[in-house]
Design a protein around this motif. Structure first.
Motif, mmCIF file in Angstrom:
data_model
loop_
_atom_site.group_PDB
_atom_site.id
_atom_site.type_symbol
_atom_site.label_atom_id
_atom_site.label_comp_id
_atom_site.label_asym_id
_atom_site.label_seq_id
_atom_site.Cartn_x
_atom_site.Cartn_y
_atom_site.Cartn_z
ATOM 1 N N ARG A 32 9.114 -2.288 -8.978
ATOM 2 C CA ARG A 32 8.332 -2.844 -7.873
ATOM 3 C C ARG A 32 7.216 -1.880 -7.490
ATOM 4 N NH1 ARG A 32 12.434 -3.646 -3.144
ATOM 5 N NH2 ARG A 32 10.964 -5.186 -2.330
ATOM 6 N N PRO A 33 6.115 -2.400 -6.949
ATOM 7 C CA PRO A 33 5.064 -1.508 -6.457
ATOM 8 C C PRO A 33 5.592 -0.623 -5.336
ATOM 9 C CG PRO A 33 4.305 -3.789 -6.576
ATOM 10 C CD PRO A 33 5.792 -3.819 -6.765
ATOM 11 N N ALA A 34 5.097 0.593 -5.257
ATOM 12 C CA ALA A 34 5.538 1.515 -4.210
ATOM 13 C C ALA A 34 5.013 1.092 -2.838
ATOM 14 C CB ALA A 34 5.086 2.931 -4.539
ATOM 15 N N HIS A 35 3.812 0.532 -2.813
ATOM 16 C CA HIS A 35 3.204 0.112 -1.553
ATOM 17 C C HIS A 35 2.123 -0.926 -1.846
ATOM 18 C CE1 HIS A 35 -0.080 2.785 -2.710
ATOM 19 N NE2 HIS A 35 0.818 3.740 -2.871
ATOM 20 N N SER A 38 -0.597 -0.278 -4.469
ATOM 21 C CA SER A 38 -0.173 0.066 -5.830
ATOM 22 C C SER A 38 -0.626 -1.003 -6.819
ATOM 23 C CB SER A 38 1.350 0.190 -5.885
ATOM 24 O OG SER A 38 1.811 1.233 -5.075
ATOM 25 N N TRP A 42 5.592 -6.214 -11.299
ATOM 26 C CA TRP A 42 6.962 -6.395 -10.829
ATOM 27 C C TRP A 42 7.858 -6.690 -12.032
ATOM 28 C CZ3 TRP A 42 2.549 -8.561 -9.024
ATOM 29 C CH2 TRP A 42 2.169 -8.291 -7.702
ATOM 30 N N GLU A 119 3.931 -12.248 -0.279
ATOM 31 C CA GLU A 119 5.387 -12.218 -0.153
ATOM 32 C C GLU A 119 5.970 -13.571 0.202
ATOM 33 O OE1 GLU A 119 8.796 -9.492 2.003
ATOM 34 O OE2 GLU A 119 7.020 -8.658 1.041
ATOM 35 N N THR A 132 2.288 -6.837 -1.963
ATOM 36 C CA THR A 132 3.709 -6.967 -1.621
ATOM 37 C C THR A 132 4.562 -6.292 -2.683
ATOM 38 O OG1 THR A 132 5.527 -8.532 -1.316
ATOM 39 C CG2 THR A 132 3.757 -9.219 -2.777
ATOM 40 N N ARG A 133 5.667 -5.734 -2.253
ATOM 41 C CA ARG A 133 6.638 -5.190 -3.203
ATOM 42 C C ARG A 133 7.472 -6.303 -3.810
ATOM 43 N NH1 ARG A 133 10.468 -0.941 -1.813
ATOM 44 N NH2 ARG A 133 10.057 -0.317 -3.972
#
Length: 362
Positions: A32-35, A38, A42, A119, A132-133
């Protein structure tokens, strides 16, 4: 003393319970992206990974500047992510089809619709990074330990008036499969169909297409074809497709080469100059589309086309192209059906052979 013993037994039992639960729990080792800023990628370890432009799933080895209008789909194995295919969106309005990878952007008129993530289905504002993560959901109340990574993918309007968006999801108990749910924005023109197509089957040299009663080989189907474009024959109706024991419909494609052959590359200069087409993954993978037993109707069909030469940027000069080693391969590979909001389809990349996959229980 008796109370202390009871407490000890209880605590010890709970430790064993949670150890056993964790040992059996199919929770995802998520990528997942860190923030929010990023890169937009995914996925899950030992399984499917996806990204959107300009993020490439292979990092420095992939030209992350293009193409636009495509979802990159890869596979993670032993800490390395390999690009396997691209997914394009093809909405049809009043009989007119558009292609997300060549339909011009409304922003700069260049090929490829801009895509971005959110998200939730209301989180539609454009953002250039990951944004979004991804939401972690628990999709099965009977198995609360199962996790699902969910990301919404939004895109620009199409010229034909279509305005679709997607929800992409991966379940921790089925890491080799990407779920795709298709929706339309409220202002969209009515869509007759909105196919999601895998566009780069020739990279994996997919040649064996497994149907209910036969295996179709692209070298035989497209025998004698030697041009630079696509070639296409008939599509296949739902009655011709494989049905799993649970009623799911499956269409599976695989290479007819063993791994050593697939991973090899001709030494001639014109091939070495285009070595980006060399198959890079460290294992052989099959690809498939699946529809749930209760998620399709008689409009469902399988469509494929083929290529004899690798794509070369749209050049009309045949000298700019190289033959696909081993002969023509399937290129676009998709399930088509009548559109309805929230329709689902599943795209898989798996270590299983086609034979193993067709005998699986989903």
């Amino acid at each position: 003393m008796k109370t202390d013993n009871c407490i000890f037994v209880f605590v010890f039992s709970m430790i064993l319970f949670y150890q056993d639960l964790n040992a059996q729990s199919p929770k995802g080792n998520w990528i997942r992206p860190a923030h929010a800023k990023s890169e937009a990628m995914w996925g899950i370890s030992n399984g499917i990974v996806f990204s959107i432009w300009p993020t490439g799933v292979e990092g420095d080895r992939e030209n992350t500047g293009g193409p636009r209008g495509l979802i990159r789909v890869g596979y993670e194995n032993k800490g390395e992510v390999y690009l396997i295919n691209f997914l394009a969106i093809e909405p049809v309005v009043s009989g007119k089809i558009e292609y997300s990878e060549i339909s011009p952007s409304l922003i700069d008129n260049q090929w490829g619709k801009l895509m971005w993530a959110g998200e939730s289905e209301t989180d539609t504002a454009y953002f250039g990074g990951a944004k979004t993560r991804g939401a972690i959901l628990h999709p099965d109340s009977r198995h609360p330990e199962v996790e699902e990574l969910s990301v919404y993918i939004f895109m620009e309007h199409f010229k034909n008036g279509a305005h679709p968006y997607l929800r992409l999801f991966i379940r921790s108990d089925n890491p080799e499969e990407l779920g795709i749910e298709v929706f339309n924005q409220s202002g969209s023109a009515p869509m007759q169909r909105c196919a999601v197509t895998a566009t780069m089957g020739n990279y994996s040299r997919l040649r064996k297409l497994h149907l209910k009663d036969e295996v179709v080989n692209s070298t035989e189907l497209y025998k004698g074809y030697d041009e630079i474009g696509f070639t296409e024959k008939e599509s296949y109706t739902v009655s011709q497709l494989w049905k799993a024991s649970n009623g799911d419909v499956l269409a599976v494609a695989e290479s007819d080469e063993d791994f050593n052959s697939l991973n090899s590359w001709p030494k001639e200069k014109n091939y070495l100059d285009r070595a980006g087409w060399r198959y890079r993954p460290n294992l052989k993978l099959s690809q498939y589309w699946r529809k749930g037993a209760s998620e399709y109707d008689l409009s469902l069909m399988l469509r494929v086309n083929g290529r004899a030469k690798y794509w070369s940027g749209g050049s009309l000069n045949k000298q700019d192209y190289i033959d696909i080693p081993g002969g023509p391969s399937f290129e676009n590979f998709e399930l088509r059906e009548r559109y309805h909001p929230a329709q689902k389809v599943y795209f898989g990349i798996t270590r299983k052979t086609a034979k193993q996959l067709l005998l699986s229980k989903f």
